[in-house]
Design an enzyme around this catalytic site. Structure first.
Site, PDB file in Angstrom:
ATOM      1  N   VAL A   1     -39.784  44.195  29.560  1.00 20.07           N
ATOM      2  CA  VAL A   1     -41.220  44.451  29.685  1.00 20.07           C
ATOM      3  C   VAL A   1     -41.468  45.626  30.624  1.00 20.07           C
ATOM      4  O   VAL A   1     -42.339  46.467  30.376  1.00 20.07           O
ATOM      5  CB  VAL A   1     -41.957  43.184  30.161  1.00 20.07           C
ATOM      6  CG1 VAL A   1     -43.421  43.494  30.475  1.00 20.07           C
ATOM      7  CG2 VAL A   1     -41.867  42.098  29.096  1.00 20.07           C
ATOM      8  N   TYR A   2     -40.698  45.703  31.709  1.00 22.15           N
ATOM      9  CA  TYR A   2     -40.818  46.848  32.615  1.00 22.15           C
ATOM     10  C   TYR A   2     -40.513  48.150  31.872  1.00 22.15           C
ATOM     11  O   TYR A   2     -41.247  49.138  31.999  1.00 22.15           O
ATOM     12  CB  TYR A   2     -39.871  46.671  33.796  1.00 22.15           C
ATOM     13  CG  TYR A   2     -39.892  47.827  34.779  1.00 22.15           C
ATOM     14  CD1 TYR A   2     -40.884  47.914  35.748  1.00 22.15           C
ATOM     15  CD2 TYR A   2     -38.929  48.827  34.727  1.00 22.15           C
ATOM     16  CE1 TYR A   2     -40.923  48.979  36.648  1.00 22.15           C
ATOM     17  CE2 TYR A   2     -38.957  49.893  35.620  1.00 22.15           C
ATOM     18  CZ  TYR A   2     -39.954  49.956  36.572  1.00 22.15           C
ATOM     19  OH  TYR A   2     -39.985  51.025  37.442  1.00 22.15           O
ATOM     20  N   GLN A   3     -39.424  48.160  31.085  1.00 22.63           N
ATOM     21  CA  GLN A   3     -39.081  49.351  30.308  1.00 22.63           C
ATOM     22  C   GLN A   3     -40.209  49.720  29.346  1.00 22.63           C
ATOM     23  O   GLN A   3     -40.541  50.894  29.180  1.00 22.63           O
ATOM     24  CB  GLN A   3     -37.783  49.100  29.538  1.00 22.63           C
ATOM     25  CG  GLN A   3     -36.529  49.193  30.374  1.00 22.63           C
ATOM     26  CD  GLN A   3     -36.074  50.633  30.590  1.00 22.63           C
ATOM     27  OE1 GLN A   3     -36.321  51.500  29.764  1.00 22.63           O
ATOM     28  NE2 GLN A   3     -35.411  50.877  31.698  1.00 22.63           N
TER      29      GLN A   3
ATOM     30  N   SER B   1     -43.392  49.085  29.712  1.00 20.77           N
ATOM     31  CA  SER B   1     -44.536  49.627  30.460  1.00 20.77           C
ATOM     32  C   SER B   1     -44.307  51.089  30.826  1.00 20.77           C
ATOM     33  O   SER B   1     -45.238  51.900  30.804  1.00 20.77           O
ATOM     34  CB  SER B   1     -44.790  48.794  31.716  1.00 20.77           C
ATOM     35  OG  SER B   1     -43.795  49.004  32.717  1.00 20.77           O
TER      36      SER B   1
END
Length: 227
Positions: A114-116, A118
């Protein structure tokens, strides 16, 4: 008030997990400053587990991408002739991204994925803003893998604490400052920059079609948040 280096900077605070805070911040800046030269969208977080904000969005996506997208749109007119620098990352070779899906239902949640996503959205936003807002220099930045506590609540916390090759936050910040002050004619609007030069992310995701579709998805998400 001035210090040894010039004017003392003003301080403002907003919780990017609350879009109402972002709107209040934008209103304050618009009433305070007749011109904004640089907007550095540098806020970032990573969560250990799935969490939904009061606005109904997955927290990492909202803080890292959707809130900066909203702030940029609200400040757009004041930024004419200036620039926006979006802190992203060099996209991993296995990054997956669906421009029609900003949400997450929490099943099979991966904080890193999810960080990637974003940060991939930050790159696509800069690409599309360069097309839609030609009066504003729009850039994204890979700041390097810095030794910060952004992953303090995830399984990566020990990696960011002990791995020796990470760069300091100060050196990482210098990369952002460089994009904030480099003459506009030496930069390419819409590009993703590394330490010195532009990076070419893989075109199957980072292309004009994905950028335009993400923009539409983002505007729809913001419209839903206000209803």
């Amino acid at each position: 008030m001035e210090n040894a280096h010039g004017v003392e900077p003003a301080h403002f605070q907003a919780d990017f997990e609350r879009l109402a805070d972002v709107r209040a911040l934008a209103n304050h800046l618009l009433t305070t400053y007749p011109r904004i030269d640089v907007l550095a969208n540098n806020a970032g977080m990573a969560t250990k587990a799935f969490r939904r904000t009061a606005d109904g969005h997955e927290a990492t996506i909202q803080v890292n991408y959707l809130a900066p997208f909203l702030l940029s749109k609200l400040l757009r007119e004041r930024l004419r002739g200036g620039r926006i620098v979006n802190t992203a990352v060099r996209p991993a070779s296995n990054v997956r991204f669906d421009p029609e899906r900003l949400g997450h239902n929490g099943q099979g949640y991966s904080a890193f994925a999810v960080y990637q996503s974003s940060k991939a959205a930050n790159v696509l936003f800069a690409m599309e803003a360069a097309q839609r807002w030609p009066g504003i220099l729009s850039l994204s930045l890979h700041p390097g893998v810095a030794r910060t506590d952004i992953n303090r609540d995830t399984s990566l916390r020990l990696f960011f604490r002990y791995v020796p090759f990470l760069i300091s936050p100060e050196n990482s910040a210098r990369r952002l400052v460089r994009l904030a002050v480099t003459p506009a004619e030496e930069l390419t609007s819409g590009a993703l920059y590394g330490p010195r030069h532009a990076i070419r992310p893989k075109p199957d995701i980072f292309n004009a079609d994905y950028a335009a579709r993400l923009w539409a998805t983002s505007e729809a998400a913001l419209a839903e948040a206000t209803t």
